[in-house]
Design a protein around this motif. Structure first.
Motif, mmCIF file in Angstrom:
data_model
loop_
_atom_site.group_PDB
_atom_site.id
_atom_site.type_symbol
_atom_site.label_atom_id
_atom_site.label_comp_id
_atom_site.label_asym_id
_atom_site.label_seq_id
_atom_site.Cartn_x
_atom_site.Cartn_y
_atom_site.Cartn_z
ATOM 1 N N LEU A 51 41.350 46.079 26.585
ATOM 2 C CA LEU A 51 42.801 46.092 26.487
ATOM 3 C C LEU A 51 43.375 45.462 25.224
ATOM 4 C CD1 LEU A 51 43.529 42.937 27.629
ATOM 5 C CD2 LEU A 51 42.788 44.080 29.703
ATOM 6 N N SER A 73 38.367 47.585 31.605
ATOM 7 C CA SER A 73 39.596 47.057 32.216
ATOM 8 C C SER A 73 40.032 48.069 33.256
ATOM 9 C CB SER A 73 40.718 46.902 31.173
ATOM 10 O OG SER A 73 41.071 48.158 30.619
ATOM 11 N N VAL A 74 40.797 47.574 34.222
ATOM 12 C CA VAL A 74 41.394 48.542 35.148
ATOM 13 C C VAL A 74 42.684 49.078 34.545
ATOM 14 C CG1 VAL A 74 42.612 46.804 36.549
ATOM 15 C CG2 VAL A 74 42.038 48.985 37.554
ATOM 16 N N GLY A 75 43.420 48.214 33.838
ATOM 17 C CA GLY A 75 44.670 48.631 33.196
ATOM 18 C C GLY A 75 44.391 49.538 32.017
ATOM 19 N N LEU A 98 37.290 44.424 40.210
ATOM 20 C CA LEU A 98 37.978 43.161 39.904
ATOM 21 C C LEU A 98 39.061 42.809 40.919
ATOM 22 C CD1 LEU A 98 40.614 44.551 38.664
ATOM 23 C CD2 LEU A 98 39.414 44.381 36.499
ATOM 24 N N ARG A 232 50.864 42.696 34.325
ATOM 25 C CA ARG A 232 51.115 42.833 32.900
ATOM 26 C C ARG A 232 52.466 42.208 32.558
ATOM 27 N NH1 ARG A 232 46.490 43.837 32.593
ATOM 28 N NH2 ARG A 232 45.422 45.604 31.620
ATOM 29 N N HIS A 279 45.313 35.091 30.704
ATOM 30 C CA HIS A 279 44.845 36.412 31.153
ATOM 31 C C HIS A 279 43.385 36.345 31.639
ATOM 32 C CE1 HIS A 279 45.618 40.999 30.636
ATOM 33 N NE2 HIS A 279 44.817 40.768 31.655
ATOM 34 N N SER A 282 40.450 38.496 35.992
ATOM 35 C CA SER A 282 39.143 39.078 36.349
ATOM 36 C C SER A 282 37.985 38.261 35.793
ATOM 37 C CB SER A 282 39.060 40.510 35.819
ATOM 38 O OG SER A 282 39.124 40.496 34.405
ATOM 39 N N ARG A 288 32.938 40.160 35.774
ATOM 40 C CA ARG A 288 32.814 40.661 34.398
ATOM 41 C C ARG A 288 31.567 41.543 34.271
ATOM 42 N NH1 ARG A 288 37.027 40.119 33.074
ATOM 43 N NH2 ARG A 288 37.507 38.364 31.726
ATOM 44 N N MET A 291 32.284 44.835 35.773
ATOM 45 C CA MET A 291 33.164 45.649 34.917
ATOM 46 C C MET A 291 32.361 46.328 33.808
ATOM 47 S SD MET A 291 36.422 43.064 34.657
ATOM 48 C CE MET A 291 37.469 44.042 33.586
#
Ligand code: DGY
Length: 312
Positions: A51, A73-75, A98, A232, A279, A282, A288, A291
């Motif tokens: 991200l 990342s999921v975002g 996460l 976010r 931030h 996660s 991690r 991910m």
């Protein structure tokens, strides 16, 4: 086949990638400059990213051979998804793995703000806890029995709700598409904001949610209510939030910001009633690793023109 990696990755992941592809890795913690990124992308079939690296139309335009973008990342708000899809590029991210870590942190922030943990820690470290137990020292608010409003009821919102039931909370929720979750009362956004002692954000940042927690909506929140953001920063009108924190009307637990890293001169750093994290929703060893495993699986599948395990 060639792969670009836009950020420093763990050695184990690098070894795996090197066995399969010709890899180019950006090794610095300073984000890769966009012109360098564009020149790398022009030569590769796959990119492993995260991200901190915006992948907009400008850098993707010249990526003529790119088959897959895999983000750790999921975002995915850092990627121009529409443009990538129009270019026929497969997109992979890391949902699911996460969920628990992020939900844990959201609840942790509720407790940390309510029970003034950062202030207590600072007091003890400063040697300012000089006169023992006092009946009025650092009185806070209970999570137990409070009304918590969850905005966004995807997997992370649901995982937070599950935890809050253990605290005997009354859980309100709002979701763009209504759904049924046992023990959760779905309401409209305005009812949620004006009734919750704690409002916690669990929605993705999209064109629809940018600035969604506006000045007007912050104004609906109860005096002394708490805003928790592990989603976010861009979802919140931060200028209005700063004002509400500065006057002491609201409290906040923030893990994310519109600008990251939080600038050194950010007013947030001097405000009372808030706990600020960098931030780390996660950031556990187990999550991690999971991910990276999922992101690598997405990358490999895309390079082989196969369906991605976690495609967008
Ligand atoms: C994500 O994955 O989008 C989180 O914000 C960082 O793990």
């Amino acid at each position: 086949m060639k792969v670009a990696v836009t950020f420093p990755i763990p050695e184990a992941a690098k070894v795996l990638l090197d066995e399969m592809f010709e890899c180019r890795v950006w090794e610095s913690d300073v984000p890769i400059p966009q012109d360098t990124l564009a020149s790398w992308l022009a030569e590769v079939q796959g990119v492993l990213t995260t991200l901190t690296c915006p992948l907009g139309e400008e850098v993707l335009t010249g990526a003529q051979n790119l088959k897959v973008i895999s983000t750790v990342s999921v975002g995915v708000d850092h990627i121009d998804i529409d443009f990538a899809k129009r270019q026929g590029i497969a997109l992979g991210h890391t949902p699911g793995v996460l969920t628990d870590s992020t939900a844990d942190l959201a609840v942790g922030l509720m407790l940390a703000v309510g029970r003034r943990m950062a202030e207590g820690d600072a007091l003890v470290r400063a040697g300012a806890w000089s006169d023992g137990w006092k009946p009025n020292l650092l009185l806070g608010t209970d999570l137990s029995g409070s009304t918590v409003g969850l905005i966004g009821m995807g997997p992370i919102g649901q995982a937070v709700a599950k935890r809050l039931k253990g605290f005997g909370c009354h859980v309100l929720a709002w979701n763009r598409t209504p759904r049924e979750v046992a023990g959760v009362e779905f309401t409209d956004l305005e009812t949620l904001l004006s009734n919750a002692d704690i409002v916690s954000l669990h929605t993705a940042l999209t064109d629809d949610t940018r600035g969604m927690i506006s000045r007007e909506r912050l104004g609906l929140m109860k005096d002394q209510a708490m805003l928790i953001n592990t989603a976010r920063g861009g979802i919140v009108d931060e200028v209005a939030l700063v004002e509400a924190l500065a006057t002491g009307r609201l409290r906040a637990g923030l893990d994310v910001y519109a600008e990251e890293p939080l600038p050194l001169d950010s007013v947030f750093r001097s405000l009372p009633g808030c706990v600020l994290l960098p931030h780390v929703g996660s950031a556990t060893e187990r999550t991690r690793r999971a991910m990276f495993e999922l992101a690598l699986a997405n990358l490999v599948a895309g390079m082989q023109d196969e369906p991605l395990p976690a495609a967008l």
